[in-house]
Design an enzyme around this catalytic site. Structure first.
Site, PDB file in Angstrom:
ATOM      1  N   ASP A 478       0.830  -1.201   0.000  1.00 44.09           N
ATOM      2  CA  ASP A 478       0.000   0.000   0.000  1.00 44.09           C
ATOM      3  C   ASP A 478       0.870   1.259   0.000  1.00 44.09           C
ATOM      4  OD1 ASP A 478      -2.322   1.490   0.065  1.00 44.09           O
ATOM      5  OD2 ASP A 478      -3.183   0.436   1.780  1.00 44.09           O
ATOM      6  N   ASP A 548     -10.656   2.048  -3.209  1.00 43.77           N
ATOM      7  CA  ASP A 548     -11.225   1.729  -1.894  1.00 43.77           C
ATOM      8  C   ASP A 548     -12.745   1.702  -1.961  1.00 43.77           C
ATOM      9  OD1 ASP A 548      -8.971   1.269  -0.467  1.00 43.77           O
ATOM     10  OD2 ASP A 548      -8.884   3.231   0.513  1.00 43.77           O
TER      11      ASP A 548
END
Ligand code: GLA
Length: 731
Positions: A478, A548
């Protein structure tokens, strides 16, 4: 594919699968563009050299006959340079030792190589016959080598430039783009992909005009704001018709891409590393490599352009070990638990998916550091397993997951750290920023200065240790914020404007030393969702968490935009719980969520302990369908976009196998319009002469009828619904 140099006319012909690229060396010694488009015979293209009005034209050499009908500003230079009279956007701007910014880049030879050499320190497409065109300024000894690679399995050309200071004194690059390309005429539109967190890669269109259409990033990341992609298309080009040139930069830091309508009647495409906040001095003999740009051509509208990119990336960019292999079918705990879990809870989550076909468990954020219960602490402390949540370390969990026959994945954010962390306390100098000045906080974190080798060494050692000691199979990498206060401790003041590019090189070095050093581990990229979704990252991360936002309605738009240049298999798409977290409560059915998530590398992201028996059975059935009907098409098939959710109430993707025997069509309707008329869909990509059976309609028809006449679609009542059709050749 073939690359030919015709000596008599000094013309280069670069033929790819279905494309031809051509330029010649003009009487003044400049490389002048002739053509890039559909494959054509090698006939003279000299009649296309129309130079327009002559007023204020600057001519190179009165001694050469005919020079008055020629001037720099009408030359379609293979690399636009500055100082002599070409006033379009230059690809290179060099400040010579005397302080002048004059370049005069003339043909100085060429080589034709059987395969493309790799770029040092940056990812690029592999393979392909390659032309290296040497250009040189005889006065300053400044050189530009232009690389052109063509392929026989996809309609793209890969280009880049290498700049070299051949002088005995320093020269400074104030701009160092990767390419210039002139298209005939100005009747084009530019499509680009804009966005932000949770709505990445939305499509926008603008017209090419007199002036410059420019998209860029100043984020030291390719960014969610604007993807490093533009498509330049004939006015009115559609999914199926019209010429489209797609431009995608293989780069992950600040970039710029431009389309300029010029007064010479052309459209100039150019770009590369962003020259805003860029300054790079080359000492005598030093070179500068620019990132590669991939330019796709389609005579069949946007969908042809996308298939050209998809083929190019699957064949020549993405990790060969993983690109065509079935992907891990993941259960990720993030949306189910966020930071709130312990060993017992995780075991229960794993138990609850037994028998569903889910084969990999990915433990997301929160497993490390002493205090990782929110995003405010412990980031960067990969050497500590959270003692409260996982008192025995990671091993008991890893062993448990593996004992169930599943693979184990783990989340890292290697580029960032919290102020409240062991790593920061031990190495306060590792962060990016100007000492004594503001250090902006993004998602509660600061960033590691990857431009410094000792910082990269520290990360490589710590992360690799966790991967190896725990026998991990999967890593989610990430990157949740962007660089600010660009400044690197210990670097000379004059070199601070190298920061954005050095950061990209630092990321690539980190990837080489972590991803390449763990060849059997599958890496998924992520950047607060799809905030760094670019071809360079795809080289390391075979798939990227697309957004997301896992709401199915939002995903139709995000996945549609992303598919412009990135293959479906590169998009990580999970089924999450409802009411949806990101859209504050939208409820789409499990079927809709599954159908949309199955148009990519699929997985599930929820608390599986909340499953009812019915839910578990539905997940199991979805995975059986995915494995039997979708997976191979997602990995290897061709994509046809039949309905555009940016322009209509519908979204439809049809996937077709390369041998045209198998296809699925997934159709989504946003809202139910009362008393709406029935929808007629014409399929695409089938073989007209083959008979196909559509099981859902119990209908057998030829590809010709399905593609020309189409089928009638009937939705039941309700919003956010999908229909899926399996279309198989009848033997
Ligand atoms: C980012 C990612 C999410 C999740 C969280 C964890 O937002 O995009 O998928 O991993 O970080 O903090």
């Amino acid at each position: 594919m073939s690359i030919i140099f015709e000596k008599e006319t000094k013309t280069f012909w670069l033929d790819g699968k279905g494309t031809t690229y051509s330029f010649f060396i003009n009487p003044f010694g400049y490389a002048e563009h002739l053509y890039f488009g559909k494959k054509i015979p090698h006939e003279s293209l000299m009649h296309t050299r129309a130079y327009g009005g002559l007023s204020k034209g600057i001519h190179p050499n009165p001694a050469i006959e005919g020079q008055r009908i020629w001037s720099y500003n009408y030359m379609k230079s293979e690399l636009a340079f500055f100082g002599t009279g070409d006033y379009r956007e230059p690809a290179v701007l060099v400040e010579n030792a005397a302080g002048d910014r004059l370049s005069d880049l003339l043909y100085a030879g060429h080589e034709i190589l059987p395969t493309k050499p790799a770029i040092s320190g940056m990812p690029s497409l592999d393979g392909g016959e390659t032309l290296v065109l040497h250009l040189k300024d005889e006065h300053t000894d400044f050189c530009a080598d232009l690389y052109y690679t063509v392929y026989d399995d996809c309609d793209v050309i890969a280009r880049r430039a290498v700049y070299r200071n051949g002088a005995k004194t320093p020269a400074t690059l104030r701009r160092a783009y990767s390419f210039s390309l002139s298209l005939p005429g100005r009747d084009y539109e530019v499509t680009s992909l804009w966005g932000s967190w949770a709505h990445e890669r939305f499509m926008q269109k603008t017209r090419v005009h007199h002036g410059v259409v420019s998209i860029d990033s100043k984020n030291t990341s390719s960014s969610a704001t604007l993807n490093p992609f533009i498509a330049v298309s004939d006015l009115g080009a559609t999914e199926k018709a019209g010429q489209v040139w797609g431009v995608n930069l293989v780069y992950s830091s600040s970039y710029v891409l431009k389309a300029q309508g010029d007064s010479g009647g052309h459209t100039l495409l150019t770009g590369g590393i962003n020259d805003f906040d860029f300054y790079w001095t080359l000492e005598a003999g030093e070179s500068f490599e620019t990132p590669e740009v991939v330019i796709a051509y389609s005579a069949e509208g946007f969908s042809g352009m996308s298939r050209a990119f998809h083929d190019a990336y699957r064949e020549h960019l993405i990790n060969k070990r993983f690109v065509k292999a079935p992907r891990p079918l993941v259960l990720n705990n993030w949306e189910g638990t966020t930071f709130d879990f312990n060993l017992e809870k995780l075991k229960a989550i794993v138990d609850a998916v037994e028998g569903t076909g889910i084969d990999t468990f990915v433990l997301d954020d929160g497993w490390f550091g002493t205090d990782r219960n929110t995003s405010t602490a412990s980031l960067g402390d990969w050497h500590i397993v959270n003692p409260t949540k996982l008192p025995g370390g990671l091993k008991p969990l890893v062993d448990y997951v593996k004992s169930k026959g599943m693979k184990m994945g783990l989340w890292f954010e290697p580029e960032c750290l919290n102020e409240n962390s062991e790593v920061y306390r031990a190495h306060p100098d590792y962060i990016i920023g100007v000492p004594g000045r503001i250090h902006g906080i993004g998602r509660d974190s600061w960033m590691m200065d990857l431009t410094r080798k000792e910082v990269r060494d520290y990360i490589v050692e710590t992360v690799n240790k966790v991967i190896r000691e725990n026998g991990l199979d999967y890593v989610k990498w990430d990157y949740n914020r962007n660089v600010t206060e660009s400044f690197s401790l210990g670097r000379a003041a004059k070199d601070q404007a190298r920061f954005a590019h050095l950061y990209a090189l630092g990321v690539y070095d980190l990837c080489e030393r972590i991803v390449e050093a763990n060849p059997n581990v599958f890496f998924e990229g992520c950047s607060a969702g799809g905030g760094r979704f670019d071809p360079a990252m795809l080289h390391y991360f075979s798939q990227i968490w697309t957004s997301d936002n896992s709401d199915a309605e939002a995903r139709t738009l995000i996945q549609y935009g992303t598919s412009m240049c990135y293959p479906l298999s590169s998009m990580s798409c999970h089924v999450s719980a409802v009411p949806n977290h990101q859209t504050y409560g939208r409820v789409c059915s499990m079927k809709t969520r599954g159908d949309i998530a199955h148009l990519g590398a699929t997985g599930y992201e929820l608390d599986s302990t909340a499953f009812t028996d019915e839910d578990r059975e539905e997940v199991r059935a979805q995975i059986v369908d995915y494995k039997e009907n979708d997976e191979d098409l997602v990995l290897n098939g061709d994509l046809y976009r039949l309905a555009n959710p940016f322009e209509s109430n519908f979204f439809a993707f049809q996937l077709v196998s390369k041998d045209k025997k198998q296809s699925t069509m997934t159709l989504y309707r946003r809202t139910n319009i009362c008393n709406d008329y029935p929808l007629r869909m014409r399929l695409e990509g089938l073989d007209p002469k083959t008979m196909y059976h559509i099981s859902e309609l119990d209908l057998t028809l030829s590809g010709e009828i399905l593609m020309t006449v189409g089928i009638i679609i009937k939705f039941r009542g309700g919003d956010f619904l999908t229909l899926k059709y399996h279309v198989n050749a009848v033997e």
